[in-house]
Design a protein around this motif. Structure first.
Motif, PDB file in Angstrom:
ATOM      1  N   GLN A 174       0.901  -1.121  -0.013  1.00  0.00           N
ATOM      2  CA  GLN A 174      -0.016  -0.061  -0.065  1.00  0.00           C
ATOM      3  C   GLN A 174       1.035   1.377  -0.188  1.00  0.00           C
ATOM      4  OE1 GLN A 174      -2.725   0.621   3.438  1.00  0.00           O
ATOM      5  NE2 GLN A 174      -4.029   1.659   2.215  1.00  0.00           N
ATOM      6  N   VAL A 175       1.798   1.314   0.650  1.00  0.00           N
ATOM      7  CA  VAL A 175       2.914   2.291   0.825  1.00  0.00           C
ATOM      8  C   VAL A 175       3.473   2.654  -0.472  1.00  0.00           C
ATOM      9  CG1 VAL A 175       4.864   3.376   1.579  1.00  0.00           C
ATOM     10  CG2 VAL A 175       3.367   2.263   3.151  1.00  0.00           C
ATOM     11  N   PHE A 176       3.832   1.534  -1.178  1.00  0.00           N
ATOM     12  CA  PHE A 176       4.369   1.576  -2.699  1.00  0.00           C
ATOM     13  C   PHE A 176       3.511   2.162  -3.554  1.00  0.00           C
ATOM     14  CE2 PHE A 176       4.913  -0.723  -6.830  1.00  0.00           C
ATOM     15  CZ  PHE A 176       6.239  -0.041  -7.053  1.00  0.00           C
ATOM     16  N   THR A 177       2.222   1.696  -3.422  1.00  0.00           N
ATOM     17  CA  THR A 177       1.088   2.151  -4.396  1.00  0.00           C
ATOM     18  C   THR A 177       0.928   3.797  -4.162  1.00  0.00           C
ATOM     19  OG1 THR A 177      -0.103   0.067  -4.259  1.00  0.00           O
ATOM     20  CG2 THR A 177      -1.375   1.815  -4.940  1.00  0.00           C
ATOM     21  N   LEU A 178       0.918   4.195  -2.844  1.00  0.00           N
ATOM     22  CA  LEU A 178       0.696   5.551  -2.465  1.00  0.00           C
ATOM     23  C   LEU A 178       1.976   6.365  -3.089  1.00  0.00           C
ATOM     24  CD1 LEU A 178      -0.591   5.068   1.208  1.00  0.00           C
ATOM     25  CD2 LEU A 178      -1.532   6.241  -0.519  1.00  0.00           C
ATOM     26  N   ILE A 179       3.072   5.799  -3.096  1.00  0.00           N
ATOM     27  CA  ILE A 179       4.188   6.620  -3.495  1.00  0.00           C
ATOM     28  C   ILE A 179       4.229   6.771  -5.018  1.00  0.00           C
ATOM     29  CG2 ILE A 179       6.690   6.373  -3.916  1.00  0.00           C
ATOM     30  CD1 ILE A 179       6.731   5.344  -1.247  1.00  0.00           C
ATOM     31  N   VAL A 180       3.825   5.588  -5.724  1.00  0.00           N
ATOM     32  CA  VAL A 180       3.452   5.659  -7.005  1.00  0.00           C
ATOM     33  C   VAL A 180       2.540   6.744  -7.810  1.00  0.00           C
ATOM     34  CG1 VAL A 180       3.126   4.270  -9.309  1.00  0.00           C
ATOM     35  CG2 VAL A 180       4.548   3.277  -7.566  1.00  0.00           C
TER      36      VAL A 180
END
Length: 306
Positions: A174-180
């Motif tokens: 989820q953090v990765f998705t938020l960053i992208v």
């Protein structure tokens, strides 16, 4: 909850509060406060969704608020009995997944911003944002939900650790998705800013509109607070069950409770139905932005599709 305390079902001289996973009796006042706030926001979101016909946005927000209410109800139960398995299961499952629904509501807005200010400024077709980020959010939701279920029903430490690792993987994703998402949204905003002189009159007027600016402020604030919460959860779960971070209630109240309250209030007070009407109107937005020359269908806010 393994080892000598396996048979503990209530607080006794032997089954002390300090031996529970959290090591404390959850605050009744804080949990009740969060239940009241999220319940109120859920009702307001439901009303706004019907009023403005923002069906997907309403569904995401109300489900998220419902998850928060159930999760904090579990902590109320744990205040009465920190060893209560049902209370533990309610709060670990619901509080871990609820913010994913709020993130989904944020992801949805980027498609509509692209449709409004011009798809030519975006690196991706507008519909891709919905499918890519909602899809990633769903995958994160599945991992977190499955991990929460495994951890909550575990009868031994190894199984509980498996649940913890699944939850951790879901939140990291989820953090990765938020960053992208932030990278693509930031890139789009930068491109629109550089092409400001070429925007349609309607798009230029929207940028000056106070309600839209409040919506943008609320959107960014909600994004930042949800991201902060996810980073906190990564640190909390990475240390294993019963670690120092997990047993610090003050940090939990602020970094899980308060930050999500801020996000939900922003998403409720600056609702797109009122502040960003282009997101709900049954219109067609062309590649040159609002009232562009060519029609591009924008179906989501006028029906149940995404």
């Amino acid at each position: 909850m393994s080892g000598p305390y396996d048979d503990c079902v209530d607080v006794t001289d032997f089954c002390v509060v300090e031996a529970t996973t959290y090591g404390y009796r959850p605050s009744l006042g804080a949990s009740s406060f969060f239940i009241a706030i999220f319940a109120a926001c859920m009702g307001i979101q439901f009303f706004q969704g019907i009023r403005w016909r923002t069906w997907f946005y309403m569904s995401a927000m109300t489900l998220g608020c419902l998850g928060e209410v159930v999760g904090y109800a579990g902590r109320v139960i744990m205040h009465g009995n920190p060893w209560d398995d049902i209370g533990f299961q309610m709060q670990i499952c619901c509080l871990i997944i609820a913010p994913s629904f709020f993130a989904a509501a944020i992801y949805l807005t980027l498609k509509h911003l692209v449709l409004t200010f011009g798809p030519e400024h975006s690196r991706l077709p507008p519909k891709w944002y919905t499918w890519i980020f909602i899809g990633c959010d769903l995958f994160s939701l599945i991992l977190q939900g499955a991990g929460g279920g495994v951890a909550a029903s575990a009868s031994d430490q190894s199984t509980q650790d498996i649940g913890s690792h699944l939850m951790l993987a879901g939140i990291v994703w989820q953090v990765f998705t938020l960053i992208v998402f932030a990278a693509l949204a930031g890139d789009f905003v930068l491109r629109v800013s550089r092409a400001r002189s070429n925007l349609t009159l309607a798009a230029s007027d929207l940028l000056k509109d106070t309600k839209f600016r409040l919506f943008s402020f609320g959107l960014v604030t909600a994004y930042l607070t949800i991201t902060i919460r996810c980073i906190y959860r990564v640190a909390e779960l990475a240390g294993g069950w019963g670690n120092e971070i997990m047993q610090n209630e003050a940090e939990f109240i602020v970094l899980e409770g308060v930050v999500i309250v801020i996000a939900v209030i922003c998403q409720t007070a600056f609702h797109p139905g009122y502040c960003f009407p282009q997101m709900r109107l049954q219109n067609r937005v062309g590649p040159k932005g609002i009232m562009g020359d060519k029609d591009v269908s924008d179906p989501e806010m006028t029906n149940t599709s995404v």
